[in-house]
Scaffold this active site. Structure first.
Site, mmCIF file in Angstrom:
data_model
loop_
_atom_site.group_PDB
_atom_site.id
_atom_site.type_symbol
_atom_site.label_atom_id
_atom_site.label_comp_id
_atom_site.label_asym_id
_atom_site.label_seq_id
_atom_site.Cartn_x
_atom_site.Cartn_y
_atom_site.Cartn_z
ATOM 1 N N HIS A 26 126.883 -22.747 -13.777
ATOM 2 C CA HIS A 26 126.112 -21.622 -13.235
ATOM 3 C C HIS A 26 125.577 -21.998 -11.849
ATOM 4 O O HIS A 26 125.736 -23.133 -11.414
ATOM 5 C CB HIS A 26 124.955 -21.287 -14.187
ATOM 6 C CG HIS A 26 123.912 -22.368 -14.283
ATOM 7 N ND1 HIS A 26 122.701 -22.204 -14.906
ATOM 8 C CD2 HIS A 26 123.906 -23.653 -13.834
ATOM 9 C CE1 HIS A 26 122.000 -23.308 -14.827
ATOM 10 N NE2 HIS A 26 122.708 -24.207 -14.186
ATOM 11 N N ASP A 52 129.358 -32.750 -6.977
ATOM 12 C CA ASP A 52 129.107 -31.312 -6.819
ATOM 13 C C ASP A 52 129.100 -30.980 -5.327
ATOM 14 O O ASP A 52 130.108 -30.560 -4.766
ATOM 15 C CB ASP A 52 127.783 -30.943 -7.520
ATOM 16 C CG ASP A 52 127.332 -29.524 -7.238
ATOM 17 O OD1 ASP A 52 128.136 -28.720 -6.749
ATOM 18 O OD2 ASP A 52 126.138 -29.193 -7.509
ATOM 19 N N LYS A 89 127.842 -26.298 -17.685
ATOM 20 C CA LYS A 89 126.428 -26.527 -17.336
ATOM 21 C C LYS A 89 125.758 -25.186 -17.073
ATOM 22 O O LYS A 89 126.098 -24.497 -16.104
ATOM 23 C CB LYS A 89 126.363 -27.413 -16.091
ATOM 24 C CG LYS A 89 124.966 -27.568 -15.522
ATOM 25 C CD LYS A 89 124.959 -28.626 -14.444
ATOM 26 C CE LYS A 89 124.271 -28.162 -13.199
ATOM 27 N NZ LYS A 89 124.215 -29.210 -12.172
ATOM 28 N N GLU A 129 117.672 -31.903 -11.595
ATOM 29 C CA GLU A 129 117.899 -31.438 -12.971
ATOM 30 C C GLU A 129 117.986 -32.584 -13.973
ATOM 31 O O GLU A 129 118.647 -33.588 -13.720
ATOM 32 C CB GLU A 129 119.226 -30.663 -13.055
ATOM 33 C CG GLU A 129 119.199 -29.377 -12.263
ATOM 34 C CD GLU A 129 120.593 -28.810 -12.023
ATOM 35 O OE1 GLU A 129 121.556 -29.265 -12.674
ATOM 36 O OE2 GLU A 129 120.703 -27.927 -11.170
ATOM 37 N N GLU A 168 116.475 -21.827 -13.360
ATOM 38 C CA GLU A 168 117.576 -21.862 -14.321
ATOM 39 C C GLU A 168 117.106 -21.770 -15.763
ATOM 40 O O GLU A 168 117.857 -22.030 -16.688
ATOM 41 C CB GLU A 168 118.399 -23.137 -14.095
ATOM 42 C CG GLU A 168 119.009 -23.157 -12.689
ATOM 43 C CD GLU A 168 119.887 -24.358 -12.413
ATOM 44 O OE1 GLU A 168 119.710 -25.395 -13.092
ATOM 45 O OE2 GLU A 168 120.740 -24.260 -11.514
ATOM 46 N N ASP A 223 121.234 -34.421 -12.656
ATOM 47 C CA ASP A 223 121.768 -34.005 -11.358
ATOM 48 C C ASP A 223 120.676 -34.267 -10.335
ATOM 49 O O ASP A 223 119.685 -33.539 -10.282
ATOM 50 C CB ASP A 223 122.162 -32.515 -11.376
ATOM 51 C CG ASP A 223 122.638 -32.037 -10.002
ATOM 52 O OD1 ASP A 223 122.797 -32.882 -9.089
ATOM 53 O OD2 ASP A 223 122.850 -30.817 -9.840
ATOM 54 N N HIS A 250 114.833 -26.131 -7.099
ATOM 55 C CA HIS A 250 114.798 -25.099 -8.139
ATOM 56 C C HIS A 250 113.394 -24.820 -8.641
ATOM 57 O O HIS A 250 113.179 -23.897 -9.400
ATOM 58 C CB HIS A 250 115.679 -25.508 -9.326
ATOM 59 C CG HIS A 250 117.136 -25.423 -9.015
ATOM 60 N ND1 HIS A 250 118.111 -25.876 -9.859
ATOM 61 C CD2 HIS A 250 117.788 -24.932 -7.936
ATOM 62 C CE1 HIS A 250 119.300 -25.664 -9.313
ATOM 63 N NE2 HIS A 250 119.119 -25.104 -8.145
ATOM 64 N N LYS A 277 132.241 -24.734 -9.372
ATOM 65 C CA LYS A 277 131.492 -23.504 -9.111
ATOM 66 C C LYS A 277 132.426 -22.551 -8.382
ATOM 67 O O LYS A 277 132.877 -22.841 -7.260
ATOM 68 C CB LYS A 277 130.272 -23.807 -8.250
ATOM 69 C CG LYS A 277 129.173 -24.575 -8.981
ATOM 70 C CD LYS A 277 128.165 -25.115 -7.998
ATOM 71 C CE LYS A 277 126.910 -25.664 -8.675
ATOM 72 N NZ LYS A 277 126.084 -26.447 -7.727
ATOM 73 N N SER A 316 120.726 -24.744 -3.767
ATOM 74 C CA SER A 316 120.865 -26.040 -3.100
ATOM 75 C C SER A 316 122.340 -26.246 -2.782
ATOM 76 O O SER A 316 122.973 -27.181 -3.242
ATOM 77 C CB SER A 316 120.337 -27.165 -3.996
ATOM 78 O OG SER A 316 121.063 -27.209 -5.211
ATOM 79 N N GLU A 371 125.185 -36.725 -11.794
ATOM 80 C CA GLU A 371 125.800 -35.832 -10.795
ATOM 81 C C GLU A 371 125.074 -35.965 -9.467
ATOM 82 O O GLU A 371 123.830 -36.059 -9.448
ATOM 83 C CB GLU A 371 125.687 -34.396 -11.336
ATOM 84 C CG GLU A 371 126.171 -33.309 -10.383
ATOM 85 C CD GLU A 371 125.866 -31.912 -10.932
ATOM 86 O OE1 GLU A 371 125.753 -31.743 -12.165
ATOM 87 O OE2 GLU A 371 125.718 -30.989 -10.113
HETATM 88 P P1 PGA Z 1 122.552 -24.564 -6.963
HETATM 89 O O1 PGA Z 1 122.342 -25.932 -7.721
HETATM 90 O O2 PGA Z 1 123.454 -23.701 -7.741
HETATM 91 O O3 PGA Z 1 121.181 -24.008 -6.802
HETATM 92 O O4 PGA Z 1 123.131 -24.927 -5.622
HETATM 93 C C1 PGA Z 1 122.942 -26.281 -8.909
HETATM 94 C C2 PGA Z 1 123.503 -27.659 -8.825
HETATM 95 O O5 PGA Z 1 123.243 -28.389 -7.856
HETATM 96 O O6 PGA Z 1 124.269 -28.059 -9.704
HETATM 97 ZN ZN ZN Z 2 124.532 -30.139 -8.607
#
Ligand code: PGA
Ligand code: ZN
Length: 423
Positions: free
Chosen positions: A373, A320, A397, A169, A210, A248, A160, A345, A42, A293
């Site tokens: 992750h 994010d 996370k 999440e 995940e 999230d 997911h 990330k 995503s 988030e």
């Molecule tokens: P993604 O999602 O790594 O699949 O983009 C994780 C998140 O949104 O935190």
């Molecule tokens: Zn996120």
């Protein structure tokens, strides 16, 4: 000091069963560094490009041979002979060669793989654990060691898990002053308690991308929070003291840019930004929340400050997709008070240096950073853990099961043991 002698990339598989890439950097001294890169399911629209081949005859177009070729030719010839200790110079060199704002030419995946492998090679050269070398190379002084707490995805929906919930999440974040290994143990006991609750509710305990539970048939977007609070209690811990709930929403995924409405399919609702904030508002009072988030879309900047106001300092609001580990977007978010924390990330940024700059900016402002992750294609690389330790991130996370997730917690516990043995 040692110069880069060789750079070599190869195609590997990531957790989703599609390719990723792995890079080996060799220095003239013989020191070696290896790294692999992950990518999201995503992803935010402004993330560094994941350069894919697009050749439908291989992996449905998801091959990474072009990115790998960029490493083995262009990047290699530009970086061989450079001092590996010059991480910032090396990253800037790749940024300059690429020449685009979103790393579309070389590929963020190609650049990041090299960036991380160079760093590991130099850490090897200096015989330092990665987390310590990161402090040295980015001039982070003596700030003590404060290991990140686990923020573990316990129930996943959205992109997911075939949209079992609209929100992506539901996590449990450790609170209090336990050691890292005690926090991991607590979280896994909560995960186990949650499994029993879901079974009693006749919900599936199969897992999503995940490694979190992803049952069909959850009654509402709020229900997972009830389950998590019950699981914390059933495992023998105190909600809001030992562990709290993390959410999230990944709201960009259910935002309709044309109508400017949020579409909550599970509940048959279409909400404006104000209505969505009002929908969240009772949760802020009702649940022991540790973090929230991406509660609004990345295309809804103007309303983010209203969400910060609604939370009123009770816990951090993490950006994010809004900030995509981009220091300019993060600086803007801080300035207009759109968010009070940042998800980190590495592959959103596309180089180590740009990622570190986001963490360091968070530290300067005393704001939380949370290395994470990825939900699409994760690998066994544990770089994000060393990064979190180096900058004293409050949380990492990562999912609770599947090898590419648990290796991160195993790395964290190992670092804790190393640091303990030094005392
Ligand atoms: P993604 O999602 O790594 O699949 O983009 C994780 C998140 O949104 O935190
Ligand atoms: Zn996120």
């Amino acid at each position: 000091m040692s110069k880069i002698k060789n750079i070599y990339a190869r195609e590997i598989l990531a957790s989703g069963g599609a390719p990723s890439l792995e890079v080996t950097v060799t220095l003239e001294s013989g020191s070696i560094g290896e790294a692999s890169v992950s990518y999201g399911a995503s992803a935010g629209s402004k993330e560094a490009t994941v350069l894919l081949d697009g050749d439908k005859a291989r992996y449905g177009g998801k091959g990474m041979l072009n990115a790998i070729n960029n490493i083995n030719t262009t990047i290699k010839s530009a970086l061989v002979g450079m001092e590996a200790v010059e991480q910032r110079v090396i990253d800037n060199k790749m940024i300059e060669i690429d020449g685009t704002i979103n790393k579309a030419v070389l590929g963020g995946n190609a650049m990041l793989g090299v960036s991380l492998a160079v760093c590991r090679a130099q850490a090897d050269e200096e015989k330092m654990p990665l987390y310590k070398y990161l402090r040295k190379v980015y001039g982070i002084g003596e700030i003590g060691w404060k290991l990140p707490k686990p923020m573990i995805v316990m129930i996943e929906g959205g992109k997911h898990a075939d949209e079992t919930t609209d929100l992506q999440e539901f996590m449990v974040g450790a609170m209090g002053n336990k050691t890292a290994s005690e926090n991991v143990r607590m979280e896994m006991e909560i995960y186990d308690a949650l499994k029993k609750i879901l079974k009693a509710e006749k919900l599936s305990t199969n897992v999503g991308n995940e490694g979190a539970f992803a049952p069909n048939g959850i009654a509402s977007n709020e229900k997972p929070m009830e389950y998590l609070v019950a699981a914390i209690t059933n495992a023998g811990y105190i909600p809001g003291v030992d562990a709290g709930v993390g959410i999230d929403a990944a709201a960009s995924e259910f935002y309709n840019e044309e109508t400017k409405k949020y579409e909550l399919k599970l509940e048959g609702k279409e909400l404006t930004s104000e209505e969505l904030i009002a929908y969240y508002k009772p949760w802020i009072e009702k649940y022991p929340i540790a973090t929230m988030e991406d509660m609004l879309s990345e295309f809804d900047w103007d309303n983010w400050p209203k969400m910060v106001e609604a939370i009123n300092g009770k816990f951090p609001l993490i950006a994010d997709d809004l900030t995509v580990t981009n220091v300019k977007l993060w600086a803007k978010a801080i300035e207009i008070k759109a968010a009070t924390a940042i998800l980190i990330k590495l592959n959103q940024a596309g180089t180590l240096t740009e990622t570190m700059d986001c963490c360091l900016l968070a530290n300067e402002h005393n704001l939380l950073s949370m290395p994470s992750h990825r939900g699409g294609g994760e690998t066994n690389d544990t770089f994000l853990v060393d990064l979190a330790v180096a900058v004293n991130s409050a949380y990492i996370k990562v999912g609770p099961t599947r090898g590419e997730r648990v290796c991160k917690y195993n790395r964290l516990m190992r670092i804790e043991e190393e640091l303990r043995n030094e005392q």
